[in-house]
Design an enzyme around this catalytic site. Sequence first.
Site, PDB file in Angstrom:
ATOM      1  N   TYR A 213       0.947  -1.223  -0.104  1.00 21.58           N
ATOM      2  CA  TYR A 213      -0.145  -0.109  -0.030  1.00 21.58           C
ATOM      3  C   TYR A 213       0.789   1.097  -0.183  1.00 21.58           C
ATOM      4  O   TYR A 213       1.732   1.242   0.786  1.00 21.58           O
ATOM      5  CB  TYR A 213      -0.843   0.032   1.385  1.00 21.58           C
TER       6      TYR A 213
ATOM      7  N   LYS B  78       4.124   9.044   9.003  1.00 24.95           N
ATOM      8  CA  LYS B  78       3.834   8.569  10.308  1.00 24.95           C
ATOM      9  C   LYS B  78       4.663   8.957  11.534  1.00 24.95           C
ATOM     10  O   LYS B  78       4.569   9.973  12.097  1.00 24.95           O
ATOM     11  CB  LYS B  78       3.623   6.822  10.161  1.00 24.95           C
TER      12      LYS B  78
ATOM     13  N   ASP C  62       9.223   2.766   0.012  1.00 22.59           N
ATOM     14  CA  ASP C  62       8.351   3.283   0.631  1.00 22.59           C
ATOM     15  C   ASP C  62       8.368   3.229   2.323  1.00 22.59           C
ATOM     16  O   ASP C  62       7.649   2.047   2.634  1.00 22.59           O
ATOM     17  CB  ASP C  62       6.788   3.309   0.054  1.00 22.59           C
TER      18      ASP C  62
HETATM   19  C1  LIG Z   1       0.460   4.832   5.702  1.00 25.65           C
HETATM   20  C2  LIG Z   1       0.980   4.677   4.597  1.00 25.65           C
HETATM   21  C3  LIG Z   1       0.927   5.512   3.525  1.00 25.65           C
HETATM   22  C4  LIG Z   1      -0.152   6.734   3.389  1.00 25.65           C
HETATM   23  O1  LIG Z   1       0.317   7.670   4.281  1.00 25.65           O
HETATM   24  P1  LIG Z   1      -0.964   8.806   4.791  1.00 25.65           P
HETATM   25  O2  LIG Z   1       0.041   9.567   5.907  1.00 25.65           O
HETATM   26  O3  LIG Z   1      -1.881   7.826   5.295  1.00 25.65           O
HETATM   27  O4  LIG Z   1      -1.336   9.337   3.529  1.00 25.65           O
HETATM   28  C5  LIG Z   1       1.921   5.240   2.401  1.00 25.65           C
HETATM   29  N1  LIG Z   1       2.672   4.328   2.420  1.00 25.65           N
HETATM   30  C6  LIG Z   1       3.002   3.510   3.470  1.00 25.65           C
HETATM   31  C7  LIG Z   1       3.777   2.295   3.384  1.00 25.65           C
HETATM   32  C8  LIG Z   1       1.906   3.545   4.636  1.00 25.65           C
HETATM   33  O5  LIG Z   1       2.107   2.677   5.745  1.00 25.65           O
END
Ligand SMILES: *Cc1c(COP(=O)(O)O)cnc(C)c1O
Length: 430
Positions: free
Chosen positions: A144, A267, A239
């Site tokens: 994701y 995060k 990511d």
């Molecule tokens: C949470 C997450 C996102 C999205 O971040 P948001 O702050 O919710 O937009 C993208 N990539 C990864 C791997 C994530 O865990």
Amino acid sequence: MNRTKSAELFEKAKTYFPGGVNSPVRAFKSVGGTPLFIKKADGSKLWDEDDNEFIDFCYSWGPMILGHNNSKIREKVWEAIQNGTSYGAPTALENELAELILSNNRFIEKIRFVSSGTEAVMSAVRLARGFTGRNKIIKFEGCYHGHVDSLLVKAGSGLITFGNSSSAGVPEGIVNDTIVLPLNRIDLVQKVFHDYPNEIAAIIIEPVPANNGLLQVSPEFLFCLNCNAKKNGALMIFDEVISGFRVGFEGAAGLYQIEPDIVTYGKIIGGGFPVGAYGASKEIMSCVSPDGDVYQAGTLSGNPVAMAAGIAALTECLKPGFYEQLSKKTERLTEAILKHTQNKGYPFRIFRKESIFWLSFASQDVNAADEIDPKGMDKFRILHAYLLDNGVYFGPSGYEVGFISAAHSDADIDYAAQKICEGLDLAYMK
Ligand SMILES: *Cc1c(COP(=O)(O)O)cnc(C)c1O
């Protein structure tokens, strides 16, 4: 357990927001029942509007690595907020957070702050395309990357597929340049580079895929991916929105000693405030506006209050032994649960990467999203309901991982382990 106030608030919320929430998984759709409306949190605990108390393992989906309402973050935020909340001009706090990150990270030389993980990923993809002058992106099924249009794709029926949009409102033209591959299949990555020479801008991956269970990806695969990207003139994007500052200060790049080209964060980086970031070498970052022609901007980017929170949080993360201590606690939890489930002979596994854990209701390895047995989710629902009734808060979906924070005490862990074991007994009775 009394949930009257949460139920009332949820009814009201449904008249304001789609599904009553501002982010879909909060709606409790996959476990059923009413989402709890949270009134306050402190340390390892959450309290809902009906004054029920919970030990938290969701932690706002990862950011709260120090636990809730951390006094160091609160003080630093309070100090910043007294001077105003946003200026739309540079501040010393941005320098301070950047210095903290860059001087303790071997993988990026420059950084740009944004306001969410999604924004970080969206910008990283644009940067990769701008830098390489290519359009196609390789992503992996089960990873994701936020709700970026070009990455809201699911695999089609073949092994190598161009994205099928997984959301209404994403035009085909946008996902046409996204190639979706299964994890752990380096042969397919090589085939894509062979079939589309000089067309792939970037490979993007969650090096610790933690948004669809906790999928197992071998370091060898990540290493080979990175080599293939570099050999073929494509950029490797890690990511690390969830794994950054979580599996170690340098994230998965540091854990595995693999040097990606662009890294995204979110995060934990904002200490509980909306912050994301992307970073890369000086050369790649020189393409970003105003140095270069890859446009990217943000009214509230580098917000001083959010920067202050990030500085306080990351300063704690840098203290010696911080991550070892988190890992030990996580092991205490997973060992206690495994001891019980193995004694009982349940088909059950716990996957763990440092302080991230995930319960799997089957005995086999889970290396890909489609290896998660949806039948396990019935068991998760039973477990989740039992845990809520007994003061333990897990994210309301069996596809979500749990997190350990610095605020969990051994007593919290032992109590939760016991309740999880009891909940599993119920789930496996059915
Ligand atoms: C949470 C997450 C996102 C999205 O971040 P948001 O702050 O919710 O937009 C993208 N990539 C990864 C791997 C994530 O865990």
